[in-house]
Design an enzyme around this catalytic site. Structure first.
Site, PDB file in Angstrom:
ATOM      1  N   HIS A  54      -1.713 160.126  28.640  1.00 22.99           N
ATOM      2  CA  HIS A  54      -1.699 160.933  27.418  1.00 22.99           C
ATOM      3  C   HIS A  54      -0.324 160.942  26.769  1.00 22.99           C
ATOM      4  O   HIS A  54      -0.185 160.792  25.551  1.00 22.99           O
ATOM      5  CB  HIS A  54      -2.140 162.368  27.743  1.00 22.99           C
ATOM      6  CG  HIS A  54      -2.015 163.302  26.583  1.00 22.99           C
ATOM      7  ND1 HIS A  54      -0.904 164.097  26.395  1.00 22.99           N
ATOM      8  CD2 HIS A  54      -2.825 163.530  25.525  1.00 22.99           C
ATOM      9  CE1 HIS A  54      -1.050 164.797  25.284  1.00 22.99           C
ATOM     10  NE2 HIS A  54      -2.208 164.472  24.739  1.00 22.99           N
ATOM     11  N   CYS A  77      21.081 124.395  23.792  1.00 22.17           N
ATOM     12  CA  CYS A  77      20.998 125.826  24.086  1.00 22.17           C
ATOM     13  C   CYS A  77      22.414 126.379  24.186  1.00 22.17           C
ATOM     14  O   CYS A  77      23.199 125.897  25.008  1.00 22.17           O
ATOM     15  CB  CYS A  77      20.266 126.066  25.406  1.00 22.17           C
ATOM     16  SG  CYS A  77      18.617 125.346  25.481  1.00 22.17           S
TER      17      CYS A  77
END
Length: 794
Positions: free
Chosen positions: A417, A750
């Site tokens: 919840h 990279c």
């Protein structure tokens, strides 16, 4: 029959005004999906007309309106008093005889020849609409048996239209109270108290990624998930491979499931729900088998297809007939409404002591005073902008949580919840912190960070952060140079997949091994060599449930790879096989028994040289098995592989032979591509020959620069000499690109330099680089630099 009740089989999705969203959905699924094998418990609904008849029969309209007129709509100080007064009117009223008679008759017809127990659930006539969800606002009554008991449960459902939280919800959303009616759904009871139950979303609930089905489950009744009293099991399924009947399960995460809610009779013979400690063996079991997970996933696909929108689904498994049932389905109303083209990035610019951590909900940050609350009656203590800290929450907390800047709970998972409300409110939450209420002081100043992946952190003090709002749809992509990402953390993959990119140019396997696997692979291959008892116990704890400990390594590694591969599918993902140094491998659990001591691990037993060596060959086999599982069994064919630190052509040949022996054979799988990191001067000098072995190069500019210049970039004394812009380093990079292009294979790079320096990006573009990979924080700047470079070179 006066039209007070209607069987589910006669209800359509368009009958929301007649029976509410929940019951309309149940009817539509029974009508449209029963032929596909989806199981929905049969039942009937009372109509909105029945509710209004109940009101008029007891002349309740005016007293209810008068009570609501006295409601303080400024700070709602008399909300509890108002709600209690109205509910009392409903509960003391008389159920009209003809209405109760029709309910009783429909109940008799429903239970004919079957068990007598039913669930009686509330369904507001404006409930579960695409623009609002009344989930959890009204009451449900389970395990009801007998005509009079069913009628009384319906009347209690009517009264629950005026729970405090329902009144406040309608006020907040500007719904006229008198325009909302209550339909009760009376449905055959599924004995999930004897088995399991849970929730499923047809998208990833944190990021809104649409190709995921997220299933959570607990033993017993599913209320423990909503209340957040337990951490459930969680399963992630990938829709594209589910549709192709491949293995779609990307991740299985075992929750503690320490408590289960079951039915039990009291000393008076009255059946009610009680919390019991889950048996230890069940806590260690998943609530669903893989076959059941896949079946439920396919049902979720069918339900989503029926409604043509992401759905929030409740399911339960009956412990008597061992079948899974769908209890209800409603539109998902949070992530599906987000505009993924507009993204706000949060980044802490300072750090302090980490006080605790848990599961992150959302991706933002909040700071303020921690307000420790034990239950909703302490709402008066909470000031606007403070952070609620509690054991767990329920729908009764909703009016309180609207004032909070963030939510922190001891218990619960991503479908509890507290998590659901946090998403609706757009505030960060950290759930499942275990003992946070004992770690924080009431009024303590803290910072709640949910921007660092699936793990949320609670920091001491009030920290500062940066917010950047990005319109991703306005970002142009380069025409000739592919923009790739550098990733290692699977927790961030779904969110990062929305960034503009052409795939993942470098995925570092080491992150998954360190954070998820944790155990040295050779300690699983040769456990007898692990000598100390404490390490043996830790390995046993982590591999619990696995008959063969090797499968633990394969599964955990495959899950991490698959999450990133799925997030970017069908865009390519280039996975670098493990590239720990010996000192780093030794830091894994059991690692010290399998790693030699080296004076210079950077230049020692690392990368390709490990894969065919007897000291690690069987560990490399496990890496290859994980890759095979992802590519072949799970169908994530966008996965490519990359070999790091391959010193010689002969070494490259050996590695490829070993990979073929382990089932990664390009002759048998022509679609498999294997790249090589170009990070050693020998790779540059022999690039033409290496290009005959590998399908592409990826330049590791950091290692290539330090090996070209003879610099240890970690040395504080000479680190200032490290420079990718040095003419020698640039010449090495240029040669790799040229020789790769001449051989007809792609060459990527990279590194940080193309984002740090526009001139370096221009150099790469001018040389004809195929792709450049960036870390997420450098991606957008990198795109700008490439675009500028392409404009200058055309």
């Amino acid at each position: 029959m006066k039209g007070f009740t209607i069987p589910f089989k006669d209800i359509k999705a368009t009958d929301v005004a007649l029976v509410g969203g929940k019951n309309a959905s149940l009817g539509e699924m029974i009508r449209s999906l029963s032929s596909t094998g989806i199981m929905v418990p049969d039942g009937f609904a009372t109509t909105a007309m029945a509710f209004r008849y109940f009101l008029s029969y007891n002349a309740l309209e005016k007293p209810v309106a008068n009570a609501l007129a006295r409601l303080d709509r400024t700070d709602y100080h008399n909300l509890g008093e108002t709600g209690a007064a109205i509910r009392s009117l409903f509960l003391s009223a008389q159920m009209p005889p003809d209405l109760s008679g029709e309910i009783a008759q429909s109940y008799r017809e429903l239970i004919s020849g079957t068990r007598k127990e039913v669930a009686v659930r509330s369904s507001a006539t404006a409930e579960d609409l695409p623009d609002a969800s009344f989930a959890g606002q009204h009451e449900s009554y389970l395990h009801i048996s007998g005509e009079q008991e069913v009628v009384e449960a319906v009347q209690r459902c009517y009264a629950s239209l005026y729970t405090d939280r329902a009144i406040k919800y309608r006020e907040h959303h500007h719904y006229a109270h008198s325009q909302v009616a209550l339909s009760a759904g009376i449905q055959k009871m599924v004995r999930s108290d004897l088995s399991a139950s849970g929730i499923a979303f047809t998208l990833e609930p944190e990021s809104g990624f649409r190709d995921i089905i997220h299933i959570s489950g607990v033993w017993g009744l599913g209320e423990t998930i909503v209340q957040g009293t337990v951490t459930p099991d969680e399963f992630l399924l990938f829709k594209p491979t589910l549709k192709k009947n491949l293995d779609p399960i990307l991740e299985k995460k075992k929750g503690d499931k320490g408590i289960m809610l079951v039915y039990e009779k009291d000393e008076n013979g009255v059946t009610g729900t009680v919390s019991k400690i889950t048996p230890a063996e069940k806590q260690q079991q998943f609530v669903l088998t893989e076959s059941e997970i896949i079946t439920l996933g396919k049902w979720c696909l069918d339900i989503e297809s029926l409604y043509n929108r992401p759905m929030d689904i409740e399911w339960a498994k009956d412990g008597e007939d061992n079948r899974i049932y769908i209890l209800q389905a409603r539109p998902e109303t949070v992530q599906s409404k987000q505009n993924i083209a507009h993204m706000t990035q949060y980044k802490l610019v300072e750090h302090s002591e980490v006080l605790a951590s848990g599961q992150a909900v959302g991706s933002s940050i909040a700071k303020g005073r921690a307000r420790l609350l034990s239950d909703p009656s302490q709402a008066f203590k909470l000031q606007e902008g403070e952070i609620v800290v509690t054991d767990n929450t329920s729908p009764d907390w909703d009016p309180i949580l609207k004032k909070s800047a963030a939510i922190i709970t001891n218990k619960g998972g991503r479908t509890s919840h507290a998590a659901i409300v946090a998403r609706e409110l757009g505030v960060p939450a950290i759930v499942g912190c275990n003992d946070i209420t004992s770690k924080l002081q009431d009024g303590q100043e803290i910072t709640v960070s949910c921007c660092e992946g699936k793990t949320g952190f609670i920091y001491e003090g009030l920290l500062n952060w940066e917010e950047t709002t990005i319109d991703l749809s306005a970002i142009d992509m380069p025409l000739h140079t592919k923009v790739m990402m550098i990733l290692g953390d699977p927790e961030k993959a779904f969110q990062l997949s929305f960034y503009p990119n052409n795939g993942v140019g470098l995925m570092r396997m080491e992150f998954i091994i360190t954070h998820s696997v944790k155990i040295h692979p050779m300690a699983l291959v040769n456990p007898e060599k692990v000598m100390d008892e404490q390490t043996r116990k830790e390995i046993s704890r982590l591999t619990m449930g696995y008959e063969n400990p090797r499968d633990y390594f394969i599964d955990k590694l495959a899950e991490g790879i698959a999450l990133i591969a799925a997030a970017f599918f069908p865009r390519p993902l280039i996975l670098r096989m493990s590239d720990f140094k010996t000192n780093e491998y030794a830091g894994l659990i059991g690692g010290k028994y399998f790693e030699p001591h080296e004076e210079n691990p950077m230049l020692g037993f690392r990368g390709a040289s490990r894969y065919y060596n007897d000291l690690y060959r069987e560990g490399f086999r496990l890496e290859c098995e994980a890759v095979k599982k992802v590519r072949n069994k799970m169908g994530l064919s966008n996965l490519k592989l990359m070999i790091p630190f391959c010193r010689t052509v002969q070494e490259g040949e050996k590695v490829l032979e070993v990979m073929a022996a382990f089932g990664l054979d390009r002759k048998k799988d022509p679609a498999l591509e294997i790249y090589m990191m170009a990070e050693i001067p020998s790779n540059v000098l022999q690039a033409a020959t290496f290009a005959k072995l590998f399908d592409g190069f990826s330049i590791g500019s950091n290692d290539l620069t330090q090996l070209t210049l003879g610099i240890d970039r970690d040395s504080s004394i000479i680190s200032g000499l490290f420079n990718e812009q040095d003419p020698a380093a640039k010449e090495m990079i240029a040669q790799v690109i040229r020789r790769g292009r001449a051989a007809g294979i792609p060459v990527g790079l990279c590194g940080q330099a193309p984002s740090d320096d526009p001139a370096f990006a221009r150099f790469l573009v001018e040389e004809g680089i195929s792709s450049i990979s960036f870390t997420p924080d450098a991606l957008l700047v990198g795109i700008e630099n490439i675009l500028a470079a392409e404009q200058e070179t055309t």
